[in-house]
Design a protein around this motif. Sequence first.
Motif, PDB file in Angstrom:
ATOM      1  N   SER A 170      -1.974  -3.545  -8.289  1.00  0.00           N
ATOM      2  CA  SER A 170      -1.214  -2.473  -7.967  1.00  0.00           C
ATOM      3  C   SER A 170      -2.066  -1.172  -8.307  1.00  0.00           C
ATOM      4  CB  SER A 170       0.105  -2.485  -8.745  1.00  0.00           C
ATOM      5  OG  SER A 170       0.990  -1.280  -8.505  1.00  0.00           O
ATOM      6  N   ASP A 204       0.605   4.493  -2.640  1.00  0.00           N
ATOM      7  CA  ASP A 204       1.006   3.542  -3.840  1.00  0.00           C
ATOM      8  C   ASP A 204       1.250   2.227  -2.914  1.00  0.00           C
ATOM      9  OD1 ASP A 204       2.529   2.075  -5.621  1.00  0.00           O
ATOM     10  OD2 ASP A 204       4.054   3.343  -5.845  1.00  0.00           O
ATOM     11  N   VAL A 205       0.078   1.349  -3.071  1.00  0.00           N
ATOM     12  CA  VAL A 205      -0.052   0.203  -2.572  1.00  0.00           C
ATOM     13  C   VAL A 205      -0.224  -1.065  -3.674  1.00  0.00           C
ATOM     14  CG1 VAL A 205      -1.093   0.967  -0.720  1.00  0.00           C
ATOM     15  CG2 VAL A 205      -2.734   0.238  -2.532  1.00  0.00           C
ATOM     16  N   THR A 206       0.121  -2.384  -3.051  1.00  0.00           N
ATOM     17  CA  THR A 206      -0.211  -3.522  -4.031  1.00  0.00           C
ATOM     18  C   THR A 206      -1.065  -4.468  -2.933  1.00  0.00           C
ATOM     19  OG1 THR A 206       1.867  -4.721  -3.038  1.00  0.00           O
ATOM     20  CG2 THR A 206       2.026  -3.729  -5.067  1.00  0.00           C
ATOM     21  N   GLY A 260       2.439  -1.428   0.930  1.00  0.00           N
ATOM     22  CA  GLY A 260       2.948  -0.323   0.489  1.00  0.00           C
ATOM     23  C   GLY A 260       2.988   0.802   1.556  1.00  0.00           C
TER      24      GLY A 260
END
Length: 745
Positions: free
Chosen positions: A521, A553-555, A570
Motif C-alpha cells: 500500500s 493512494d494505491v495498493t 486505487g
Amino acid sequence: MKAFGKILGLFILGLLLIIVALGFALTHLFDPNDYKDEIRKLVRDRAHVELTLNGDIGWSLFPWLGLELHDASVATLTEPSKPFADLQMLGLSVRVLPLLRKEVQMSDVRVEGLNLMLTRDENGHGNWEDIGKVPAAAANPAQPPVAQTSPDTAPDAAAAKPDKAWQPLKLDIDSLTVNNARIDFNDVQKARQFTAESIQLSTGPVHNATDIPVKLTAFLSTNQPVIRTKTELTGKLRFDRALKRYQFDDMRFSGEAAGDPLQGKTLTFSAQGQLLADLSANVAEWTNLKFSANQLRALGELHVRDLDKAPQLSGGISIAQFNLREFLDSVGQTAPTLGDNSLTRLEMVSRIAATQNSVSLDDLTLRLDDSTFTGRVAVDDFAKQSLRLKLKADTFDADRYRPPQSEQAKAAGAARKTEVQGNEAEAMAASGTSPLPNQPTQVAWSDTKLLPLERMRKLDVDADLNFGKLTVEKLAIQNAALKTSALDGIITVDSLRGDLYNGNFEVKGNLDVRPEVPLASVQTHIAKVPVERFIQSQGTTPPLRGLLNLNSDVTAKGNSEKALVESLNGTASFALNDGVLVNANLEQQLCRGISVLNRKTLSGDPRGKDTPFQQLNGNLTFRNGVASNPDLKVRTPGLTVNGDGDIDLRVLGMNYRVGVIIEGDKSDMPDPACEVNPRFVGIEWPILCRGPLELGAKACRLDNEGLGKVAAKLATDRIGDKIDEKLGDKVSPELKDAIKGLFKR
C-alpha cells in the motif's frame, strides 16, 4: 682453631662425598623400570588415570631430579584400552633443593611426539570429561565410604590452626620444547573433525615477570568445511601469577589457508599487536592491532571489561581502502550480482562496541566507491537480527548496485521495443494521415522475483537514512531522506522524501510479507516535478514536458513487476502545468480539419513542431493495472481539450477519445484556410489517440467519423440561420423550431 677448621672442612667434604656416593648408588643400582607396575598402580589410585609405560624410564637424583619417559600413553579408567594421550618422549629435570622452598627450577623441558586424542561420542559426552574420575563399577561395595570432614566437625586442634595464605610456586625453566605434537578432536554427534598437527613449540627461559620468547607453528585442518591452514605464532610472553597478569608483546600470528570455501584460492593472513589480560581487574586488551588478509589491511585497538561477568568489548578499527570485488575473488567468493562498476573501493573508520548479544559501529565513516556514509550501524540483538541504521551520505547512486537485467526481461524489452518502433514508423505523426497505431500487446514488465520473502519476514529493522544526492532509476534526488522500519513481517515506510529537479515528493506506505503473496500500500505526493524526467528514466524519449503535481493512494500485490502492475488498484489525481506536447502540432492538425470544412488549402508550413499547453489535469482510477481517466482537461492558447480514456499500464498502451474546443486563433497572422469562423467557436472537434504510450501525440488522429457528425451539425446550424434570416418575425418561434427540426438528423 686451625686444626678444628681443617677437621670441619674434611667432615663436610666427606659428607658431600657420601651424598654423591648415595646418589650414584641410587641412580645406578636402583632401576625404576623394575617398578613399572607399582608406578601404574600408584597413578591409577591417586590420579585415577591409566598409565602405560612401553619404553624405558631414565632418571637422575642429585643435584637434578631428572626424568625421561619413552613411549608412554594415558587413558581414562572408563576406557583404559583407548588412550586419549600418548608421547614418544618426555624429558625434564628439576633441582632438588629449591623444591623445599616451593621453587621449581628446571633445565630444558622436551616433549617429543605428543598425541592428544579428544572425542565427543554420539551422546555428546567427551572422553576428557572422565579424566580423574573413578568408574562406578570400580568402586568396592564392601569398603565403607571415607567420611568427609566438614569445618563444623573438624577436631579442635585442626580448627585452631590458622589458615596460611596460598603461595604460588615460582617457576624457573631454562626452556620448553615441543616437537611434532598433534591434537585430534572428533565430534561423532556432528560428524566434525579438527586436527592440529606438526605442532612445534619453543621458548626461551621461563621466569615469572620476565619476557619469554615464544614461537609456535602448526598445521590446522577441519572437515566441515574442508580447510587446511598453516600457522605461526611468535612474540614475548610475560606473566605474573601473583598479580594474575598476562602479557603477550610483539605478538604476530600469521599463516595461509586453503580449502573448499576458497575454491582453490589461498588466503594469506596476519595479525599483530600487544595483548594483555589482567584477571585481577577482569580486563583484557589488544593494542597496536594490525590485521591483513590478502588485500585487506586494518588497524585498531580492542578493550574488554567484566571478564568475570558479561564481557563488554570497546575499541576502534580502521580499514584501508581496498577493492572489495577483487578481494572476494582472491578468497574464492563470487561478488554480488551488481553493476560492474560497483564495490571497487571500500574503506572504513569506526568505534566499535559489543556484548555477547549485540554489536555497534559508532562514529562510522564508510567510503564505498564514490559515496561517503557517516553515522551508526548496530545489531541490538543477534538472535532477533535487530538492525539499527542511522546514516547520512553525501551522494549515492542506487542504480550502480542494481543487479543486471535478467535474460527474460531483456527479451521482453526487445520485443516491446520492436513493436513500438513498428508502430512509430507507421504513425507519421507530423502529417497525421496514416491509420491509428495498433494497441501494444507485449508485456512491459518482468516477472522476475523482486523480494526475498523468507528473509524479509524475519527482519527487525529501524533505519533513518539521509542523502545529499540519491540517484534511483536515473532520477537525481536532492536532500533525500528515508525513515523505515520492519518487524514481524510488516515493512513500513514512514517517509521517503526529497527534492527532484526543483520539485519535491514524499512517499509513505507499507508492505506485508507475511502471506505467500505480499501486499503493498503506497501513498504518494509529488509537487512541481518535471514529468519528462520520469519518462527519461525508463529509457524512452519523453512525448511531453511539464511540471507534475500528483497525489495517489494505491495498493498492489505480488513479488514481481508484472504481478504488482497487474494488481494495481486505487486512485490518483494529477495536474501538469506549463506543459508541452513534444513533436506534435495539434493546432496544425486542427487547421487541416478546418481547411477541409472551409474548402480551402493551407498556404503555409506548420509554425512549430510542439503544442504548448498551460494546464493538464484529471483523475485516475486504477483497476487491475488499467488506469481510467474520464475527466482529462487540457488548456492551450485558443484551445480547450477534454479527454476520456484508459492507460493500460500492463503494456504501456493508451486508448483515448479527445474533444478539442476551438476558442479562436490567437496568432497575429492566421492562415486564411485555417481562419476560424465564428460558427466554429464552441464546437468540440474529435480526436482519437491509440497505441504505445511512448508515442504520445504521435499516436493521435482526427476522428473522421466524429468529424462527419460535426459537419452535419454545422450544416444544420447554417440552415437554421438561413431560416431565421428568411422568416424573421413572420412566423411564430414554435413554427420556426419545427421547420429547423426537419433538417436535423
